[in-house]
Write a protein that holds these residues in place. Structure first.
Motif, short mmCIF file in Angstrom:
data_model
loop_
_atom_site.label_atom_id
_atom_site.label_comp_id
_atom_site.label_asym_id
_atom_site.label_seq_id
_atom_site.Cartn_x
_atom_site.Cartn_y
_atom_site.Cartn_z
N GLN A 527 5.24 12.78 11.55
CA GLN A 527 5.89 11.67 11.15
C GLN A 527 6.61 10.72 12.18
N ALA A 528 6.88 11.49 13.10
CA ALA A 528 7.45 10.67 14.39
C ALA A 528 6.35 9.52 14.69
N TRP A 529 5.03 9.90 14.97
CA TRP A 529 4.01 9.10 15.37
C TRP A 529 3.80 7.92 14.34
N ARG A 530 3.93 8.44 13.02
CA ARG A 530 3.77 7.44 11.87
C ARG A 530 4.94 6.41 11.96
N GLU A 531 5.98 6.69 12.20
CA GLU A 531 7.22 5.74 12.26
C GLU A 531 6.96 4.83 13.68
N ALA A 532 6.42 5.31 14.35
CA ALA A 532 6.36 4.56 15.61
C ALA A 532 5.32 3.39 15.58
N LEU A 533 4.04 3.86 15.07
CA LEU A 533 3.00 3.17 14.93
C LEU A 533 3.19 2.02 13.55
N SER A 534 4.17 2.31 12.92
CA SER A 534 4.58 1.31 11.86
C SER A 534 5.76 0.54 12.18
N ALA A 535 6.44 0.67 13.45
CA ALA A 535 7.56 0.04 13.81
C ALA A 535 7.28 -1.63 13.73
N GLU A 536 8.10 -2.32 13.46
CA GLU A 536 8.06 -3.92 13.55
C GLU A 536 7.98 -4.54 15.10
N GLY A 537 8.20 -3.66 15.92
CA GLY A 537 8.04 -3.96 17.47
C GLY A 537 7.78 -2.90 18.30
N PRO A 538 8.20 -3.01 19.62
CA PRO A 538 7.99 -1.87 20.39
C PRO A 538 8.83 -0.65 20.13
#
Length: 604
Positions: A527-538
């Motif tokens: 889930q952490a990877w999913r959140e990071a990959l869908s973030a609106e920026g870095p």
């Protein structure tokens, strides 16, 4: 309006299509900085936090854009700081031009402040072209040659411009004695071997019954042709780490990386083949190639200076990989017996099963292999992946499968720590429309990655696609060297040299306005990877990983690979000790002269 030498340099760079220059200011390049102001920041000056990072960003830009990387630094310490990044370009064959300031001509030789003998400093790293501009008429020739040479030799070059020369009025070379004119055009070209050499190569390959292909970054433009050759010859294909993105891992006969960080199927492919075709690779570790005398071999390389190295090749074809393979393919006979290739495919399938089982074993607190294993299916097919040096490179090489339009690279030959984040920033400027993921160990983050997060935050709005994910393996250990000491020296961890502080990289990212995620339990990894990959920026996502999980060498037996991690992680010290001794013997068998102090990670 009068044009200065500095004005002309920037204008000429723009004429060559240069869009970005990575650098850090200093009074040795004040003339250039003033010219940038007059030129309204064209080409765009990208301010790094350190000149080494500027050079590595230029390398990352060049690797992933296919265009020239340019960096700039002031005299003295600024010039010195460039060296590591420029050596990375030199050893990985990447076109980069360094613009370097120098003290005023009138002060040179007077032990003046920041006066360094730059020709002596750069004579090795920029050996293909290095020149100092002392009068305006040397331009444009010097700059043009630096650019052409960087492209032609795939190497770093350097142009030194004393501070006072930058402010001189530009005057072009005239049509008279002792003047050297220049021109802009650089047409495409392709080198091809002779027909006789191609016929000899085809004879070797057609005679083979168990053909292995090794590809490196030089085969990047020949993906379709490499695939056709492999399918014609019923071959398996192994990849040097710099060539991981040359061929899709979805092809069942692709065995993955080769070398100490490579896969068991690649090791067995080289061990058991009777014929070797190397394309665009100078992979140096011959102990991972077929034993001398057991395989006939053919090499294809664009650079005649690099041909014939590493193995006693019977035929050496100097030429562009794609153009050479296009001419070689009609001469090859399709092999009807597919037993060899089917055996390779079965080994690859078994390898993936073993890697899955290893990744899913429990660890304290998180298995580092599981972090990469979870990322693999989540990566977009157009992702650009950068990887730092250290144990993280093991997980990158073994768990991430290249597919689609993915691009990936690391510091292949220099194996420098601290390249992952600046590479990613350079990649974002080179391909601003694509997502970029950097895989970094906590040692590299503390070395320079954290400071370069500031650069990522500064320029986040410059990228069409703002997704830039930095994944950090936080194990408070300089883990690759720790395992090298254990495997090759039998030494336990030496905390004064190996232990590093636990830093909250996620909280630091949040302080810069980025997304920050800290993961302490395995059930939260995906889930952490999913959140990071869908973030609106870095975004920075850090995982607290177990430093006791060993990077098993590829020549370990299948049984060792399946059981070693379990023995160590599950707390069976007697069994773990026996397995470690076996692995130590395996490593020493193949690497009898290698010291753990010689490099941070063996590449390939």
């Amino acid at each position: 309006m009068t044009m200065t030498v500095a004005d002309y340099v920037l204008a000429r760079l723009s004429e060559w299509g240069v869009e970005h220059v990575y650098g850090y200011p200093g009074d040795g390049i004040n003339g250039l900085l003033a010219a940038w102001g007059r030129a309204e920041n064209e080409p765009r000056f990208i301010q790094s936090r350190h000149e080494e990072m500027a050079a590595l960003e230029a390398v990352g830009y060049a690797k992933f854009s296919g265009r020239l990387g340019v960096c700039a630094a002031t005299s003295g310490p600024g010039a010195i700081h460039l060296l590591n990044g420029l050596y990375d370009a030199k050893l990985d064959h990447v076109p980069v031009v360094a613009l370097v300031g120098q003290t005023h001509r009138s002060a040179m030789g007077g032990s003046y402040q920041q006066e360094v003998d730059l020709h002596s400093l750069f004579k090795d790293v920029a050996s293909d072209f290095l020149e100092t501009v002392t009068v305006p008429e040397q331009l444009p020739n010097v700059l043009d040659r630096a650019i052409r040479t960087a492209y032609a030799r795939r190497a770093p070059t350097a142009v030194i411009i004393p501070a006072d020369v930058q402010d001189l009025e530009y005057s072009p070379p005239t049509h008279e004695f002792k003047m050297v004119p220049s021109s802009l055009d650089r047409s495409g070209w392709s080198a091809v071997p002779s027909s006789g050499a191609l016929e000899r190569a085809a004879e070797v390959l057609n005679a083979g019954e168990r053909v292995a292909i090794l590809v490196g970054q030089g085969a990047a433009g020949a993906r379709g042709e490499v695939q056709r050759v492999a399918e014609t010859l019923g071959a398996g294909v192994a990849k040097a780490l710099l060539g991981l993105d040359v061929l899709s891992d979805e092809l069942p006969y692709v065995t993955g990386a080769i070398g100490l960080l490579g896969t068991r199927p690649s090791y067995e492919l080289m061990r058991d083949c009777d014929t070797l075709l190397t394309i665009g690779s100078s992979f140096p570790y011959t102990q991972f190639l077929p034993e001398y005398g057991k395989a006939r071999a053919v090499q294809i390389d664009l650079d005649p200076h690099m041909i014939g190295l590493r193995y006693p090749y019977e035929v050496n074809l100097v030429g562009d990989a794609r153009e050479t393979l296009l001419r070689l393919l009609p001469l090859l006979h399709r092999k009807e017996d597919r037993d060899w290739q089917e055996e390779i495919i079965a080994r690859v399938q078994r390898w993936r099963e073993v890697m899955k089982r290893r990744a899913e074993l429990s660890a304290d607190p998180i298995n580092p292999e599981y972090v990469a294993h979870c990322l693999d299916p989540l990566l977009p097919d157009d992702a650009i992946i950068t990887c730092d040096s250290g144990s993280v490179a093991n997980w990158y090489a073994r768990h991430l499968r290249m597919r689609g339009r993915m691009r990936a690279s690391l510091s292949g030959t220099l194996a420098t720590m601290g390249c992952g984040v600046p590479y990613a920033i350079g990649a974002k400027f080179g391909r601003p429309e694509r997502p970029v993921v950097a895989l970094v160990g906590d040692g590299a983050m503390q070395m320079n990655g954290m400071s370069e997060l500031i650069t990522a935050a500064k320029y986040r709005h410059a990228w069409e696609n703002p997704r830039l994910v930095i994944g950090v393996w936080n194990n408070q250990d300089l883990n690759q060297v720790t395992w090298e000491m254990r495997a090759m020296g039998g030494a336990p961890q030496f905390p004064p040299s190996q232990g590093i502080p636990d830093v909250s990289y996620a909280r630091f990212a949040e302080s810069l306005g980025m997304t920050g995620i800290r993961v302490e339990r395995p059930e939260h990894v995906e889930q952490a990877w999913r959140e990071a990959l869908s973030a609106e920026g870095p975004a920075v996502v850090e995982f607290l990983t177990d430093p006791s999980v060993p990077p098993i060498p590829p020549h370990a037996t299948w049984e060792q690979m399946e059981s070693t991690l379990e023995a160590i992680v599950m707390g069976d010290p007697d069994r773990a000790g026996m397995v470690r001794q076996g692995l130590k013997a395996k490593v020493q068998e193949l690497l009898p002269h290698r010291s753990h102090r010689s490099s941070r990670a063996q590449r390939g």
